[in-house]
Design an enzyme around this catalytic site. Structure first.
Site, PDB file in Angstrom:
ATOM      1  N   ARG A  10       0.789  -1.217   0.000  1.00  0.00           N
ATOM      2  CA  ARG A  10       0.000   0.000   0.000  1.00  0.00           C
ATOM      3  C   ARG A  10       0.828   1.277   0.000  1.00  0.00           C
ATOM      4  O   ARG A  10       0.624   2.167  -0.815  1.00  0.00           O
ATOM      5  CB  ARG A  10      -0.940   0.062   1.222  1.00  0.00           C
ATOM      6  CG  ARG A  10      -2.222  -0.695   1.077  1.00  0.00           C
ATOM      7  CD  ARG A  10      -2.607  -1.304   2.402  1.00  0.00           C
ATOM      8  NE  ARG A  10      -1.668  -2.336   2.703  1.00  0.00           N
ATOM      9  CZ  ARG A  10      -1.797  -3.601   2.273  1.00  0.00           C
ATOM     10  NH1 ARG A  10      -2.873  -3.951   1.635  1.00  0.00           N
ATOM     11  NH2 ARG A  10      -0.868  -4.499   2.526  1.00  0.00           N
ATOM     12  N   THR A  11       1.741   1.382   0.943  1.00  0.00           N
ATOM     13  CA  THR A  11       2.463   2.650   1.105  1.00  0.00           C
ATOM     14  C   THR A  11       3.341   2.917  -0.116  1.00  0.00           C
ATOM     15  O   THR A  11       3.342   4.027  -0.669  1.00  0.00           O
ATOM     16  CB  THR A  11       3.316   2.597   2.395  1.00  0.00           C
ATOM     17  OG1 THR A  11       2.518   2.078   3.450  1.00  0.00           O
ATOM     18  CG2 THR A  11       3.830   3.972   2.750  1.00  0.00           C
ATOM     19  N   LYS A  39      27.187  -3.579  -0.228  1.00  0.00           N
ATOM     20  CA  LYS A  39      28.652  -3.453  -0.074  1.00  0.00           C
ATOM     21  C   LYS A  39      29.009  -2.755   1.234  1.00  0.00           C
ATOM     22  O   LYS A  39      30.164  -2.445   1.477  1.00  0.00           O
ATOM     23  CB  LYS A  39      29.221  -2.651  -1.250  1.00  0.00           C
ATOM     24  CG  LYS A  39      28.928  -3.237  -2.608  1.00  0.00           C
ATOM     25  CD  LYS A  39      29.397  -2.269  -3.706  1.00  0.00           C
ATOM     26  CE  LYS A  39      28.627  -2.463  -4.990  1.00  0.00           C
ATOM     27  NZ  LYS A  39      28.760  -1.323  -5.901  1.00  0.00           N
ATOM     28  N   ARG A  56      11.099   3.581   4.044  1.00  0.00           N
ATOM     29  CA  ARG A  56      10.660   2.634   5.093  1.00  0.00           C
ATOM     30  C   ARG A  56      11.882   1.816   5.489  1.00  0.00           C
ATOM     31  O   ARG A  56      12.618   1.340   4.626  1.00  0.00           O
ATOM     32  CB  ARG A  56       9.555   1.711   4.585  1.00  0.00           C
ATOM     33  CG  ARG A  56       9.259   0.588   5.586  1.00  0.00           C
ATOM     34  CD  ARG A  56       8.075  -0.249   5.199  1.00  0.00           C
ATOM     35  NE  ARG A  56       6.838   0.501   5.349  1.00  0.00           N
ATOM     36  CZ  ARG A  56       5.628  -0.037   5.177  1.00  0.00           C
ATOM     37  NH1 ARG A  56       5.509  -1.307   4.848  1.00  0.00           N
ATOM     38  NH2 ARG A  56       4.543   0.701   5.319  1.00  0.00           N
ATOM     39  N   HIS A  66       4.302   5.644  11.742  1.00  0.00           N
ATOM     40  CA  HIS A  66       3.929   5.525  10.323  1.00  0.00           C
ATOM     41  C   HIS A  66       2.978   6.692  10.044  1.00  0.00           C
ATOM     42  O   HIS A  66       1.781   6.507   9.861  1.00  0.00           O
ATOM     43  CB  HIS A  66       3.253   4.171  10.108  1.00  0.00           C
ATOM     44  CG  HIS A  66       3.047   3.787   8.674  1.00  0.00           C
ATOM     45  ND1 HIS A  66       3.250   4.637   7.604  1.00  0.00           N
ATOM     46  CD2 HIS A  66       2.631   2.604   8.128  1.00  0.00           C
ATOM     47  CE1 HIS A  66       2.969   4.008   6.485  1.00  0.00           C
ATOM     48  NE2 HIS A  66       2.603   2.776   6.772  1.00  0.00           N
TER      49      HIS A  66
HETATM   50  N1   CP Z   1      -0.568  -0.099   5.789  1.00  0.00           N
HETATM   51  C1   CP Z   1       0.665  -0.354   5.278  1.00  0.00           C
HETATM   52  O1   CP Z   1       1.677   0.266   5.672  1.00  0.00           O
HETATM   53  O2   CP Z   1       0.680  -1.294   4.294  1.00  0.00           O
HETATM   54  P1   CP Z   1       1.971  -1.758   3.512  1.00  0.00           P
HETATM   55  O3   CP Z   1       2.885  -2.424   4.511  1.00  0.00           O
HETATM   56  O4   CP Z   1       1.485  -2.694   2.455  1.00  0.00           O
HETATM   57  O5   CP Z   1       2.631  -0.523   2.952  1.00  0.00           O
END
Ligand code: CP
Length: 310
Positions: free
Chosen positions: A55-56, A85, A106, A134
């Protein structure tokens, strides 16, 4: 504070007014989507995802394309980039800085988004740093709540599942604190809301209860925010085995809830919501995921100084 060139690291960096500005801008982008089709023409987003994401990652990339921009992406950077490396995150971001206008990261380590932001003057967006935060999921959650209820103020919100490792819970509880909520934290004791977050809520005079039994509090709730048990964060597989599958919502749960309850989930789900629940009006988690596109379009446009609240 304006939004141009700002980082999105923690939801706590945003005032109530800031949050409402993002939600209003997302609503404008959703309503008049065609109008913004060239808003970010010539701009490049870099997405660096050191943990899995559907999603993100996709919604940020799609948001950039929808706004006429482009993206460059690293998935599995530890095996496909020079990090294999031994290059650090800091150095990697310093390099990527030269190739793009805005960066979405992320990473499994708490605080990694801040490390990335310190390496560049360009806007950095935290797409999840370990079990910490998040924030763009939180904007998505709040947008979904506002769109559904027509308000955010005064709601009774239950959080169910892994409240210890669930970073979306931590960010959402902080943000909702601006809106006079009452919280119900429902989890096994080993996955309860971390004390640092409870302390923050007490300092803000936010009312909350903790329980292990969803049915004891379910009739109170306007919103039930369900989370996956975060298997990947457990140090010991035996500890995970003790809580695996501990909550499994089925359609009969709706008999124990308010008629107009809404069930959210940041997704992905494993087994905590039975797919038979998907067809009920109470289940809005897929709409929630789709709303992430408008929220991320708004954020990209605002951080690059190209989309403003009307
Ligand atoms: N909600 C969410 O962060 O989904 P993903 O891990 O698929 O990005």
């Amino acid at each position: 504070m304006g939004f141009k060139n700002r980082d999105v690291i923690s939801i706590n960096d945003f005032s109530k007014q800031d949050i409402l500005e993002v939600l209003d801008t997302a609503a404008e982008v959703e309503k008049n989507n065609q109008k913004y089709r060239e808003a970010l023409k010539g701009y490049i987003l870099a997405t660096l995802f050191f943990e899995p994401s559907t999603r993100t990652r996709f919604s940020f990339q799609a948001a950039m394309l929808r706004l006429g921009g482009q993206f460059i992406a690293l998935s599995n950077p530890k095996s496909t980039s020079s990090m294999a490396k031994g290059e650090t995150l800091y150095d990697t971001i310093k390099m990527v800085d030269g190739y793009c206008d805005i960066i979405a990261v992320r990473h499994p380590e708490v605080g990694s988004a801040k490390v990335a932001a310190d390496a560049t003057a360009k806007p950095v967006i935290n797409c999840g740093d370990g079990a910490h935060e998040h924030p763009t999921q939180t904007f998505t959650d709040l947008y979904t709540i506002k769109k559904t209820f027509g308000k955010i103020d005064g709601l009774k919100v239950g959080f169910l599942g892994d409240l210890k490792y669930g970073r979306t819970v931590h960010s959402l509880a902080s943000a909702l604190s601006y809106f006079n909520p009452k919280f119900y934290f429902i989890s096994p004791k080993t996955l309860s809301m971390p004390e640092e977050h409870l302390k923050e809520l007490r300092a803000k005079n936010v009312e909350y209860e903790e329980d292990e039994d969803l049915l004891k509090v379910s009739k109170q709730l306007d919103v039930l925010y369900v989370t996956r048990i975060q298997k990947e964060r457990f140090m010991n597989p035996e500890d995970y085995a003790k809580v695996k599958g501990i909550y499994k919502l089925k359609a009969d749960f709706l008999n124990h809830a308010k008629k107009d309850l809404k069930i959210l989930h940041p997704l992905p789900r494993v087994d905590e919501i039975d797919p038979e629940l998907d067809k009920y009006a109470q289940s809005i988690y897929f709409q929630q995921a789709h709303n992430g596109l408008f929220v991320r379009e708004a954020l990209l446009g605002m951080l690059l100084g190209k989309i403003y609240k009307k």
